[in-house]
Design a protein around this motif. Structure first.
Motif, short mmCIF file in Angstrom:
data_model
loop_
_atom_site.label_atom_id
_atom_site.label_comp_id
_atom_site.label_asym_id
_atom_site.label_seq_id
_atom_site.Cartn_x
_atom_site.Cartn_y
_atom_site.Cartn_z
N THR A 94 -19.66 -12.01 -52.64
CA THR A 94 -20.08 -11.74 -54.01
C THR A 94 -18.87 -11.48 -54.91
O THR A 94 -19.00 -11.37 -56.11
CB THR A 94 -20.98 -10.50 -54.08
OG1 THR A 94 -20.24 -9.38 -53.59
CG2 THR A 94 -22.22 -10.69 -53.22
N GLY A 95 -17.70 -11.35 -54.28
CA GLY A 95 -16.52 -10.99 -55.05
C GLY A 95 -16.35 -9.49 -55.16
O GLY A 95 -15.27 -9.01 -55.47
N GLU A 96 -17.41 -8.76 -54.92
CA GLU A 96 -17.35 -7.29 -54.97
C GLU A 96 -17.17 -6.77 -53.55
O GLU A 96 -18.03 -6.96 -52.72
CB GLU A 96 -18.65 -6.73 -55.54
CG GLU A 96 -18.91 -7.07 -56.99
CD GLU A 96 -18.10 -6.21 -57.95
OE1 GLU A 96 -17.98 -5.00 -57.67
OE2 GLU A 96 -17.58 -6.75 -58.93
N PRO A 97 -16.05 -6.10 -53.27
CA PRO A 97 -15.91 -5.54 -51.92
C PRO A 97 -16.94 -4.44 -51.68
O PRO A 97 -17.22 -3.65 -52.57
CB PRO A 97 -14.48 -4.98 -51.92
CG PRO A 97 -14.08 -4.84 -53.34
CD PRO A 97 -14.91 -5.82 -54.14
N ASP A 98 -17.52 -4.45 -50.48
CA ASP A 98 -18.49 -3.41 -50.13
C ASP A 98 -17.75 -2.09 -49.97
O ASP A 98 -16.84 -1.99 -49.16
CB ASP A 98 -19.17 -3.81 -48.81
CG ASP A 98 -20.34 -2.90 -48.48
OD1 ASP A 98 -20.29 -1.70 -48.83
OD2 ASP A 98 -21.30 -3.39 -47.86
#
Ligand SMILES: [Zn+2]
Length: 369
Positions: free
Chosen positions: A63-67
């Motif tokens: 998603t491009g967002e690191p968890d």
């Protein structure tokens, strides 16, 4: 926990060794076939039939967002979902003698869940039973393997909530969390079969690993991790325990022999991993007792009571292993339904979630995070 009580008295023999040495799952656990599953081929090697299922894709879409859970071993551990743990435990805790419908349903739960999470799932049919092994390859040193596992079978006429639904639910929750990121090392998450018949499933896995020359860094084995008692003198120990493990015994004594801790048993080769576990437990306020076997003694019948689960084949093969347990009948009278039912109502789910949480941290460290 197997009932293989080859109880040679420690008291008589131990001094010869030198006394004083030292949740968030999106689907209900229905066991149904999932869209990710694609059982296709069966291969036979060395008498062992393996049926790969599922895909080898990664679980988390990019998603491009690191968890944020994947920031560190501690962050990963702190993302534990106690409700998911409880839901799995509740489902698993019914009679599941090998060959029965619920035994198959729990086997399916392991396979389907691991597949959904992005593990490459192998149904290891070794002849008399079936292990479920989920694998995610490491990105830097994939030949090095960390195993997290619990047995899913149980004896007849007993729900086995503590033994070992508690361990299988922990294994599945750890699988969910470890799937959130990639590691340098490979992880194997396993549900063993036929532990109660003599560690048969785990022995089959270890024999295959040994034959393949696998480099197993450590095995974290759960067997009975959810019963506690805050009452004084609710914890007993094997005969002679105080002679071999005086420090651990002194801690139990100082704690009024309350059965409120997780026992962390390790072979000498696994002591660094046991220490990582202890550090994780201390961080979250989980009481633990470190029980480190003297070097080379992990294969001895003198320690039969410490060898009654699926870590023992790893120890016998020279692989490091850490055994996490509430100590079975040394604390829990309903072990194997001996004094009453072994059911979820007896259990301490907050404690079990804490045991799981500390193992997430220790296994992530072992995986090179
Ligand atoms: Zn058992």
């Amino acid at each position: 926990m197997t009932n293989d009580l080859r109880r040679i008295s420690w008291l008589v023999l131990v001094c010869g060794l030198g006394c004083g040495q030292t949740g968030g799952s999106a689907t209900a656990p229905t066991g149904s076939t999932t869209e990710g599953e694609a059982t296709t081929t069966t291969t036979t090697t060395g008498g062992t039939t393996v049926t790969p299922t599922g895909s080898s894709t990664t679980a988390e879409p990019t998603t491009g967002e690191p968890d944020p859970c994947a920031a560190s071993p501690q962050a990963l551990a702190d993302c534990i979902d106690p409700a998911a743990y409880a839901e799995d435990l509740q489902f698993i805790a019914d009679v599941r003698t090998p060959g029965t419908p619920h035994w198959k349903a729990v086997q399916d739960l392991c396979a389907d869940r691991l597949s959904e999470l992005g593990y490459q799932v192998v149904l290891m049919d070794y002849g008399t039973g079936v292990n479920v092994v989920g694998r995610r390859l490491g990105k830097a040193t994939p030949e090095q393997i960390v195993v997290v596992a619990a047995h899913y079978d149980h004896i007849a006429d007993c729900r086995g909530a503590d033994d070992n639904a508690s361990g299988v639910a922990a294994t599945l929750e750890i699988a969910r969390l470890l799937a959130k990121t990639e590691f340098d090392r490979t992880v194997h998450v396993a549900c063993w079969d036929e532990e109660e018949d003599g560690l048969i499933g785990s022995e089959a896995y270890v024999a295959a690993a040994k034959a393949a020359g696998d480099d197993i860094v450590v095995d974290f084995n759960f067997d009975m991790i959810a019963f506690t008692s805050a009452a004084e003198n609710s914890q007993t120990v094997p005969v002679g325990f105080e002679l071999v493990f005086p420090e651990a015994y002194a801690e139990l004594e100082a704690n009024g022999f309350r059965g409120d801790f997780v026992a962390v048993m390790s072979s000498a080769k696994a002591n660094a991993h046991a220490a990582a576990y202890a550090a994780a437990a201390d961080r979250i306020g989980l009481r633990r007792a470190l029980i480190e076997l003297p070097g080379g003694q992990e294969t001895s019948d003198l320690f039969a009571d410490l060898r009654r689960s699926d870590h023992a084949p790893f120890w016998d093969a020279g692989y490091p292993a850490v055994f996490l347990t509430d100590t079975s009948e040394f604390r829990y009278a309903n072990y194997h339904c001996m004094a009453g039912p072994d059911e979820v109502a007896n259990l301490d789910l907050e404690f079990a979630a804490a045991v799981t949480r500390a193992t997430v941290e220790a296994s992530a460290v072992a995986l090179g995070m």
